[in-house]
Design an enzyme around this catalytic site. Structure first.
Site, PDB file in Angstrom:
ATOM      1  N   ASN A 293      39.701  37.791  39.870  1.00 39.42           N
ATOM      2  CA  ASN A 293      39.008  39.074  39.678  1.00 39.42           C
ATOM      3  C   ASN A 293      39.795  39.878  38.643  1.00 39.42           C
ATOM      4  O   ASN A 293      40.870  40.376  38.940  1.00 39.42           O
ATOM      5  CB  ASN A 293      38.953  39.819  41.024  1.00 39.42           C
ATOM      6  CG  ASN A 293      38.425  41.234  40.880  1.00 39.42           C
ATOM      7  OD1 ASN A 293      37.790  41.575  39.880  1.00 39.42           O
ATOM      8  ND2 ASN A 293      38.689  42.062  41.884  1.00 39.42           N
TER       9      ASN A 293
ATOM     10  N   LYS B 280      39.091  42.679  37.353  1.00 37.69           N
ATOM     11  CA  LYS B 280      38.923  44.149  37.500  1.00 37.69           C
ATOM     12  C   LYS B 280      38.658  44.759  36.120  1.00 37.69           C
ATOM     13  O   LYS B 280      38.045  44.103  35.267  1.00 37.69           O
ATOM     14  CB  LYS B 280      40.141  44.774  38.180  1.00 37.69           C
ATOM     15  CG  LYS B 280      40.586  44.004  39.421  1.00 37.69           C
ATOM     16  CD  LYS B 280      41.546  44.756  40.258  1.00 37.69           C
ATOM     17  CE  LYS B 280      42.086  43.848  41.350  1.00 37.69           C
ATOM     18  NZ  LYS B 280      42.689  44.552  42.428  1.00 37.69           N
TER      19      LYS B 280
ATOM     20  N   HIS C  41      34.006  44.529  47.521  1.00 36.13           N
ATOM     21  CA  HIS C  41      35.445  44.561  47.221  1.00 36.13           C
ATOM     22  C   HIS C  41      36.018  45.894  47.707  1.00 36.13           C
ATOM     23  O   HIS C  41      35.347  46.926  47.648  1.00 36.13           O
ATOM     24  CB  HIS C  41      35.674  44.393  45.712  1.00 36.13           C
ATOM     25  CG  HIS C  41      37.122  44.198  45.379  1.00 36.13           C
ATOM     26  ND1 HIS C  41      37.982  45.254  45.254  1.00 36.13           N
ATOM     27  CD2 HIS C  41      37.845  43.067  45.188  1.00 36.13           C
ATOM     28  CE1 HIS C  41      39.198  44.771  44.993  1.00 36.13           C
ATOM     29  NE2 HIS C  41      39.135  43.456  44.948  1.00 36.13           N
TER      30      HIS C  41
ATOM     31  N   GLU D  91      37.974  47.930  46.448  1.00 35.90           N
ATOM     32  CA  GLU D  91      37.959  49.051  45.480  1.00 35.90           C
ATOM     33  C   GLU D  91      36.570  49.672  45.409  1.00 35.90           C
ATOM     34  O   GLU D  91      36.437  50.878  45.179  1.00 35.90           O
ATOM     35  CB  GLU D  91      38.469  48.561  44.108  1.00 35.90           C
ATOM     36  CG  GLU D  91      39.983  48.355  44.158  1.00 35.90           C
ATOM     37  CD  GLU D  91      40.520  47.224  43.307  1.00 35.90           C
ATOM     38  OE1 GLU D  91      39.840  46.796  42.365  1.00 35.90           O
ATOM     39  OE2 GLU D  91      41.635  46.746  43.620  1.00 35.90           O
TER      40      GLU D  91
ATOM     41  N   GLU E 201      40.451  40.298  52.610  1.00 34.96           N
ATOM     42  CA  GLU E 201      41.391  40.995  51.737  1.00 34.96           C
ATOM     43  C   GLU E 201      41.884  42.265  52.428  1.00 34.96           C
ATOM     44  O   GLU E 201      41.227  43.307  52.358  1.00 34.96           O
ATOM     45  CB  GLU E 201      40.693  41.394  50.437  1.00 34.96           C
ATOM     46  CG  GLU E 201      40.228  40.226  49.616  1.00 34.96           C
ATOM     47  CD  GLU E 201      40.173  40.596  48.139  1.00 34.96           C
ATOM     48  OE1 GLU E 201      40.930  40.014  47.371  1.00 34.96           O
ATOM     49  OE2 GLU E 201      39.417  41.507  47.780  1.00 34.96           O
TER      50      GLU E 201
ATOM     51  N   GLY F 195      46.951  44.481  45.306  1.00 38.99           N
ATOM     52  CA  GLY F 195      47.641  45.138  44.201  1.00 38.99           C
ATOM     53  C   GLY F 195      48.942  45.808  44.594  1.00 38.99           C
ATOM     54  O   GLY F 195      49.501  46.592  43.835  1.00 38.99           O
TER      55      GLY F 195
ATOM     56  N   SER G 245      47.581  40.238  46.659  1.00 40.30           N
ATOM     57  CA  SER G 245      48.877  39.910  46.071  1.00 40.30           C
ATOM     58  C   SER G 245      49.221  38.427  46.151  1.00 40.30           C
ATOM     59  O   SER G 245      50.376  38.067  46.379  1.00 40.30           O
ATOM     60  CB  SER G 245      49.978  40.774  46.710  1.00 40.30           C
ATOM     61  OG  SER G 245      49.731  42.153  46.447  1.00 40.30           O
TER      62      SER G 245
ATOM     63  N   GLY H 136      45.703  40.646  40.091  1.00 39.07           N
ATOM     64  CA  GLY H 136      46.725  40.732  39.052  1.00 39.07           C
ATOM     65  C   GLY H 136      47.165  39.389  38.488  1.00 39.07           C
ATOM     66  O   GLY H 136      47.297  39.230  37.267  1.00 39.07           O
TER      67      GLY H 136
HETATM   68  C1  PEP Z   1      41.689  41.575  44.325  1.00 36.29           C
HETATM   69  O1  PEP Z   1      41.407  42.208  43.321  1.00 36.29           O
HETATM   70  O2  PEP Z   1      40.773  41.159  45.029  1.00 36.29           O
HETATM   71  C2  PEP Z   1      43.090  41.319  44.652  1.00 36.29           C
HETATM   72  C3  PEP Z   1      43.365  40.624  45.712  1.00 36.29           C
HETATM   73  O3  PEP Z   1      44.056  41.843  43.811  1.00 36.29           O
HETATM   74  P1  PEP Z   1      45.634  41.444  43.777  1.00 36.29           P
HETATM   75  O4  PEP Z   1      45.690  39.944  43.756  1.00 36.29           O
HETATM   76  O5  PEP Z   1      46.129  42.062  42.512  1.00 36.29           O
HETATM   77  O6  PEP Z   1      46.247  42.008  45.009  1.00 36.29           O
END
Ligand code: PEP
Length: 251
Positions: free
Chosen positions: A9, A11, A95, A97, A167, A173, A213, A235
């Site tokens: 992803n 973003k 998601h 966010e 998640e 993040g 993460s 990320g």
């Molecule tokens: C995500 O955007 O779904 C995510 C898990 O981000 P990160 O891996 O940066 O924590």
């Protein structure tokens, strides 16, 4: 037998040039591998170009969000049909966010899941608790509510096109990954819910990704957990040298 599914992803990151360089790097290394499924989720303005760049590759392309409506006066929105029209095969729905920064609730997310499946897209339905909810002992209650609401009205045959992503909001993040034990507990709980909502075969066939993460140095441990069927990566999906080792651990 669930094929591991690793999704990146992006973003609101990268520009056209860096996005194309990234998929070129991925395409070369992922080659024709069939033991792991890989997808990338670029910002919607780059979808068309990225889908073209990946034509003929097993790497799939998806949208990060879609509108719950098909067309009309919804300024700034992009419909699931439009995503499919420019080459998307999947879409992320719910998601954290979108839920937490843009106030998307369970009912809107349910409508988006339906809109996406109706448009022919596969769906990754994201669920996860905040740190406050975890500390209050409400993790199961929260993910159960999100899963039930998101899948309301979705038939057993349609579940073949749905992946669930667990998640935890506190892990996204932040660099604070869930432990293998924490992920394993929630994944097993979600699979049990799927069995109750559908059947044992549907629960056994549905992939449940972990997200939060995930990096090269924790992917192997997380992917080794029985009910963890892949990862949704933010990320670490922005550079081939960070994303490829996660794919390679998983196949
Ligand atoms: C995500 O955007 O779904 C995510 C898990 O981000 P990160 O891996 O940066 O924590």
């Amino acid at each position: 037998m669930r094929i591991p599914f690793i999704a990146g992803n992006w973003k609101m990151n990268l520009d056209r040039r860096s996005a194309l360089e990234l998929v070129e790097g991925l395409r070369r290394r992922v080659g024709e591998r069939r033991d792991v499924e890989v997808a990338v989720f670029p910002p919607s303005v780059y979808l068309d170009e990225i889908a073209r760049a990946l034509m003929g590759s097993p790497i799939r392309v998806g949208g990060q969000n879609c509108c719950d409506e098909e067309s009309g006066a919804f300024t700034g929105e992009v419909s699931a049909t439009m995503l499919a029209d420019v080459g998307a095969e999947l879409v992320l729905v719910g998601h954290s966010e979108r839920r937490h920064l843009y106030g998307e609730g369970d009912e809107l997310i349910r409508r988006k899941v339906h809109a996406a499946l109706d448009a022919g897209l596969d769906v990754i339905l994201c669920v996860g608790e905040t740190i406050e909810e975890r500390e209050a002992g409400h993790t199961e209650q929260v993910v159960a509510r999100q899963l039930r609401a998101g899948l309301e009205g979705i038939s057993a045959p349609e579940m073949a096109r749905v992946t669930v992503a667990y998640e935890p909001v506190w892990a996204i993040g932040t660099g604070h990954t869930a432990t293998a034990a924490q992920a394993g507990e929630v994944h097993a709980y979600l699979r049990g819910l799927l069995e109750g909502l559908y059947s044992e075969p549907v629960a056994a066939a549905t992939r449940i990704q972990y997200g939060g993460s995930v990096k090269a140095d924790n992917a192997a441990e997380l992917m080794a957990v029985t009910d963890v069927d892949g990862a949704l990566v933010g990320g670490a999906s922005l550079k081939p040298e960070a994303f490829l080792p996660i794919i390679e651990f998983s196949g």
